[in-house]
Scaffold this motif. Structure first.
Motif, mmCIF file in Angstrom:
data_model
loop_
_atom_site.group_PDB
_atom_site.id
_atom_site.type_symbol
_atom_site.label_atom_id
_atom_site.label_comp_id
_atom_site.label_asym_id
_atom_site.label_seq_id
_atom_site.Cartn_x
_atom_site.Cartn_y
_atom_site.Cartn_z
ATOM 1 N N SER A 19 7.299 15.747 13.242
ATOM 2 C CA SER A 19 6.325 14.720 13.048
ATOM 3 C C SER A 19 5.426 14.515 11.816
ATOM 4 O O SER A 19 5.392 15.648 11.079
ATOM 5 N N LEU A 20 5.033 13.421 11.249
ATOM 6 C CA LEU A 20 4.186 13.453 10.076
ATOM 7 C C LEU A 20 2.513 13.765 10.209
ATOM 8 O O LEU A 20 2.197 13.748 11.484
ATOM 9 N N PHE A 21 2.052 14.008 9.418
ATOM 10 C CA PHE A 21 0.709 14.223 9.523
ATOM 11 C C PHE A 21 -0.241 13.017 9.374
ATOM 12 O O PHE A 21 0.250 11.867 9.029
ATOM 13 N N PRO A 22 -1.577 13.101 9.806
ATOM 14 C CA PRO A 22 -2.188 11.608 9.753
ATOM 15 C C PRO A 22 -2.277 11.291 8.409
ATOM 16 O O PRO A 22 -2.320 11.912 7.242
ATOM 17 N N TRP A 23 -2.019 9.845 8.277
ATOM 18 C CA TRP A 23 -2.069 9.185 7.062
ATOM 19 C C TRP A 23 -3.290 9.119 6.221
ATOM 20 O O TRP A 23 -4.646 9.206 7.141
ATOM 21 N N GLY A 24 -3.361 9.082 4.993
ATOM 22 C CA GLY A 24 -4.700 8.796 4.374
ATOM 23 C C GLY A 24 -4.653 7.262 4.205
ATOM 24 O O GLY A 24 -4.093 6.415 4.720
ATOM 25 N N ARG A 25 -5.669 7.006 3.244
ATOM 26 C CA ARG A 25 -5.814 5.525 2.981
ATOM 27 C C ARG A 25 -4.885 4.696 2.219
ATOM 28 O O ARG A 25 -4.849 3.537 2.273
ATOM 29 N N GLY A 26 -4.129 5.435 1.490
ATOM 30 C CA GLY A 26 -3.476 4.830 0.725
ATOM 31 C C GLY A 26 -3.810 4.296 -0.685
ATOM 32 O O GLY A 26 -5.244 4.184 -0.853
ATOM 33 N N VAL A 55 0.735 -1.062 0.137
ATOM 34 C CA VAL A 55 -0.130 -0.036 -0.052
ATOM 35 C C VAL A 55 0.790 1.273 -0.028
ATOM 36 O O VAL A 55 1.956 1.322 0.751
ATOM 37 N N TYR A 56 0.820 2.168 -0.800
ATOM 38 C CA TYR A 56 1.367 3.382 -1.196
ATOM 39 C C TYR A 56 0.880 4.573 -0.745
ATOM 40 O O TYR A 56 -0.449 4.722 -0.747
ATOM 41 N N TYR A 57 1.471 5.311 0.262
ATOM 42 C CA TYR A 57 1.043 6.650 0.858
ATOM 43 C C TYR A 57 2.036 7.734 0.454
ATOM 44 O O TYR A 57 3.167 7.689 0.394
ATOM 45 N N CYS A 58 1.383 8.907 0.786
ATOM 46 C CA CYS A 58 2.126 10.170 0.714
ATOM 47 C C CYS A 58 1.984 10.733 1.886
ATOM 48 O O CYS A 58 0.916 10.642 2.751
ATOM 49 N N ASN A 59 3.116 11.502 2.332
ATOM 50 C CA ASN A 59 2.865 12.577 3.564
ATOM 51 C C ASN A 59 3.896 13.616 3.478
ATOM 52 O O ASN A 59 4.720 13.332 2.454
ATOM 53 N N THR A 60 4.171 14.279 4.618
ATOM 54 C CA THR A 60 5.066 15.469 4.675
ATOM 55 C C THR A 60 5.127 15.587 6.061
ATOM 56 O O THR A 60 4.561 14.983 7.024
ATOM 57 N N ARG A 61 6.171 16.120 6.612
ATOM 58 C CA ARG A 61 6.446 16.460 7.737
ATOM 59 C C ARG A 61 6.054 17.886 8.377
ATOM 60 O O ARG A 61 6.431 18.888 7.615
ATOM 61 N N LYS A 62 5.387 17.861 9.619
ATOM 62 C CA LYS A 62 5.180 19.325 9.981
ATOM 63 C C LYS A 62 6.626 20.084 10.435
ATOM 64 O O LYS A 62 7.586 19.571 10.555
#
Length: 117
Positions: free
Chosen positions: A103-110, A92-99
């Protein structure tokens, strides 16, 4: 509210290609580096590619030369072009970025990518 919506996954044969998309909202996208991660069953989530706000890219060694990360700041979207896919890319592939604090933001569903013949 920060939100990431990933799409573009699917079933592909070994050696095939897919293009993933991640639409971000709730952040000033232009100023953030964006990352793609993946998580295979039984494994920890791992960082695979990053793109800075200036367009500079970095890749994990196991995808270097096969995957390309890009971004469209107008549409607040980050892309992952994947080619020469292998069964071990199944995840499962996800995107994110750091605050600002790291720390990371909440994850999406991927989005699920399955590489199988």
């Amino acid at each position: 509210q920060v939100q990431f919506v990933e799409s573009g996954g699917g079933l592909v044969q070994p050696g095939g290609s897919l293009r993933l998309e991640c639409a971000a909202s709730g952040i000033p996208f232009t100023f953030y580096a964006m990352d793609w991660y993946r998580q295979a069953p039984g494994n920890q989530r791992e960082l695979i590619a990053s793109i800075r706000s200036d367009g500079t890219t970095t890749y994990a060694d196991f995808v270097k030369g096969r995957f390309t990360i890009s971004r469209d700041n107008v549409w607040s979207t980050v892309y992952l072009q994947m080619s020469s896919l292998k069964p071990e890319d199944t995840a499962v592939y996800y995107c994110n970025t750091r605050k600002t604090g790291g720390s990371l933001f909440p994850w999406g569903r991927g989005t699920q990518v399955t590489v199988s013949s």
